[in-house]
Motif scaffolding. Structure first.
Motif, PDB file in Angstrom:
ATOM      1  N   LEU A 265       0.730  -1.098   0.177  1.00  0.00           N
ATOM      2  CA  LEU A 265      -0.020  -0.084  -0.001  1.00  0.00           C
ATOM      3  C   LEU A 265       0.850   1.143   0.259  1.00  0.00           C
ATOM      4  O   LEU A 265       0.569   2.413  -0.797  1.00  0.00           O
ATOM      5  N   ARG A 266       1.700   1.421   0.930  1.00  0.00           N
ATOM      6  CA  ARG A 266       2.774   2.587   0.908  1.00  0.00           C
ATOM      7  C   ARG A 266       3.476   2.677  -0.218  1.00  0.00           C
ATOM      8  O   ARG A 266       3.585   3.798  -0.681  1.00  0.00           O
ATOM      9  N   ARG A 267       4.096   1.684  -0.989  1.00  0.00           N
ATOM     10  CA  ARG A 267       4.708   1.856  -2.214  1.00  0.00           C
ATOM     11  C   ARG A 267       3.862   2.433  -3.322  1.00  0.00           C
ATOM     12  O   ARG A 267       4.198   3.041  -4.360  1.00  0.00           O
ATOM     13  N   LEU A 268       2.715   1.643  -3.563  1.00  0.00           N
ATOM     14  CA  LEU A 268       1.841   2.138  -4.346  1.00  0.00           C
ATOM     15  C   LEU A 268       1.600   3.567  -4.394  1.00  0.00           C
ATOM     16  O   LEU A 268       1.278   4.347  -5.325  1.00  0.00           O
TER      17      LEU A 268
ATOM     18  N   SER B 258      -9.664   0.898  10.490  1.00  0.00           N
ATOM     19  CA  SER B 258      -9.518   0.571   9.003  1.00  0.00           C
ATOM     20  C   SER B 258     -10.094   1.511   7.817  1.00  0.00           C
ATOM     21  O   SER B 258     -11.380   1.510   7.985  1.00  0.00           O
ATOM     22  N   GLY B 259      -9.198   2.400   7.377  1.00  0.00           N
ATOM     23  CA  GLY B 259      -9.831   3.557   6.422  1.00  0.00           C
ATOM     24  C   GLY B 259      -9.885   2.752   5.277  1.00  0.00           C
ATOM     25  O   GLY B 259      -9.942   1.631   5.143  1.00  0.00           O
ATOM     26  N   PRO B 260     -10.321   3.769   4.176  1.00  0.00           N
ATOM     27  CA  PRO B 260     -10.686   3.188   2.927  1.00  0.00           C
ATOM     28  C   PRO B 260      -9.631   2.440   2.106  1.00  0.00           C
ATOM     29  O   PRO B 260      -9.785   1.338   1.677  1.00  0.00           O
ATOM     30  N   LEU B 261      -8.434   3.215   2.131  1.00  0.00           N
ATOM     31  CA  LEU B 261      -7.282   2.201   1.433  1.00  0.00           C
ATOM     32  C   LEU B 261      -7.054   0.929   2.192  1.00  0.00           C
ATOM     33  O   LEU B 261      -6.479   0.052   1.690  1.00  0.00           O
TER      34      LEU B 261
ATOM     35  N   ARG C  87      -8.751  -0.724   3.983  1.00  0.00           N
ATOM     36  CA  ARG C  87     -10.116  -1.827   3.824  1.00  0.00           C
ATOM     37  C   ARG C  87      -9.761  -2.561   2.168  1.00  0.00           C
ATOM     38  O   ARG C  87     -10.073  -3.659   2.161  1.00  0.00           O
ATOM     39  N   ARG C  88      -9.323  -1.778   1.329  1.00  0.00           N
ATOM     40  CA  ARG C  88      -9.188  -2.224   0.189  1.00  0.00           C
ATOM     41  C   ARG C  88      -7.944  -3.074  -0.168  1.00  0.00           C
ATOM     42  O   ARG C  88      -7.839  -4.005  -1.133  1.00  0.00           O
ATOM     43  N   PHE C  89      -6.952  -2.932   0.809  1.00  0.00           N
ATOM     44  CA  PHE C  89      -5.804  -3.876   0.834  1.00  0.00           C
ATOM     45  C   PHE C  89      -5.822  -5.040   1.841  1.00  0.00           C
ATOM     46  O   PHE C  89      -4.787  -5.606   2.190  1.00  0.00           O
ATOM     47  N   GLY C  90      -7.003  -5.016   2.686  1.00  0.00           N
ATOM     48  CA  GLY C  90      -7.395  -5.973   3.781  1.00  0.00           C
ATOM     49  C   GLY C  90      -6.546  -5.903   4.770  1.00  0.00           C
ATOM     50  O   GLY C  90      -5.924  -6.847   5.339  1.00  0.00           O
ATOM     51  N   LEU C  91      -6.180  -4.486   5.422  1.00  0.00           N
ATOM     52  CA  LEU C  91      -5.335  -4.188   6.673  1.00  0.00           C
ATOM     53  C   LEU C  91      -6.357  -3.395   7.519  1.00  0.00           C
ATOM     54  O   LEU C  91      -7.436  -2.825   7.288  1.00  0.00           O
ATOM     55  N   ALA C  92      -5.795  -3.292   8.829  1.00  0.00           N
ATOM     56  CA  ALA C  92      -6.669  -3.093   9.884  1.00  0.00           C
ATOM     57  C   ALA C  92      -5.472  -2.480  10.668  1.00  0.00           C
ATOM     58  O   ALA C  92      -4.344  -2.837  10.853  1.00  0.00           O
ATOM     59  N   SER C  93      -5.629  -1.507  11.732  1.00  0.00           N
ATOM     60  CA  SER C  93      -4.487  -1.014  12.446  1.00  0.00           C
ATOM     61  C   SER C  93      -5.235  -1.190  13.981  1.00  0.00           C
ATOM     62  O   SER C  93      -6.403  -0.965  14.247  1.00  0.00           O
ATOM     63  N   VAL C  94      -4.402  -1.511  14.948  1.00  0.00           N
ATOM     64  CA  VAL C  94      -4.829  -1.713  16.297  1.00  0.00           C
ATOM     65  C   VAL C  94      -4.269  -0.449  17.247  1.00  0.00           C
ATOM     66  O   VAL C  94      -3.092  -0.234  17.179  1.00  0.00           O
ATOM     67  N   GLN C  95      -5.027   0.276  17.800  1.00  0.00           N
ATOM     68  CA  GLN C  95      -4.672   1.636  18.567  1.00  0.00           C
ATOM     69  C   GLN C  95      -5.059   1.542  20.099  1.00  0.00           C
ATOM     70  O   GLN C  95      -6.104   1.120  20.166  1.00  0.00           O
ATOM     71  N   LEU C  96      -3.905   1.681  21.003  1.00  0.00           N
ATOM     72  CA  LEU C  96      -3.843   1.333  22.355  1.00  0.00           C
ATOM     73  C   LEU C  96      -3.911   2.712  22.962  1.00  0.00           C
ATOM     74  O   LEU C  96      -3.003   3.423  22.602  1.00  0.00           O
TER      75      LEU C  96
END
Length: 163
Positions: free
Chosen positions: A24-27, A112-115, A117-126
């Motif tokens: 995602l970041r490289r794209l 999980s933002g739109p991008l 979700r498109r790449f099948g990713l999520a973040s965990v915020q503590l």
């Protein structure tokens, strides 16, 4: 720390981030540098002269440098679940390691933002009582993010100091 079979203490078991975050970041890097290359080339070509349009190619050097740096940054991210806390390590030049005690966690979010979700990713915020110890683990597979959220919530409740 865990005790190994031979009696010596073993370090934590580190887990790296999946490759989807790097993709995602490289794209995004390719898209932005391509747009900037074209915009710079066209503007310089029209305003200054066709020979100056070649300076738009400098963005390609930024692309090459960014490609390598994104790979190094992605490889530096990792986390480890220990008995009493969660370790998050990141950074290439300046290594940063965050220790979040389970009992201090007040909120664990999966976003999980739109991008993402498109790449099948999520973040965990503590989130903890002290804003300085808030931590984030980006680019996880959604199932792993949800598993981690549930486990951290469960351990936080068991420690009964947070959540």
């Amino acid at each position: 720390m865990e005790i190994g079979t031979t009696g010596e203490t073993a370090g934590p078991v580190w887990v790296g981030l999946p490759g989807g975050l790097l993709t995602l970041r490289r794209l995004l890097l390719v898209l932005w540098t391509a747009a900037l290359t074209v915009a710079t080339g066209v503007l310089l070509g029209v305003l200054v002269g066709p020979a100056w349009a070649a300076f738009g190619g400098l963005w390609l050097a930024v692309l090459a440098w960014g490609w390598v740096m994104l790979g190094r940054n992605w490889r530096s991210w990792r986390y480890a679940e220990r008995a009493d806390d969660l370790l998050i390590s990141r950074g290439v030049l300046w290594r940063e390691q965050t220790v979040v005690p389970y009992g201090r966690m007040q909120l664990v979010e999966v976003t999980s933002g739109p991008l993402e979700r498109r790449f099948g990713l999520a973040s965990v915020q503590l989130h903890t009582a002290a804003a300085a110890t808030d931590a984030k683990i980006p680019g996880l597979v959604p199932q792993e993010a949800e598993r981690l959220r549930d486990r951290l919530s469960e351990l936080g409740e068991a420690r009964s100091a947070g959540l």
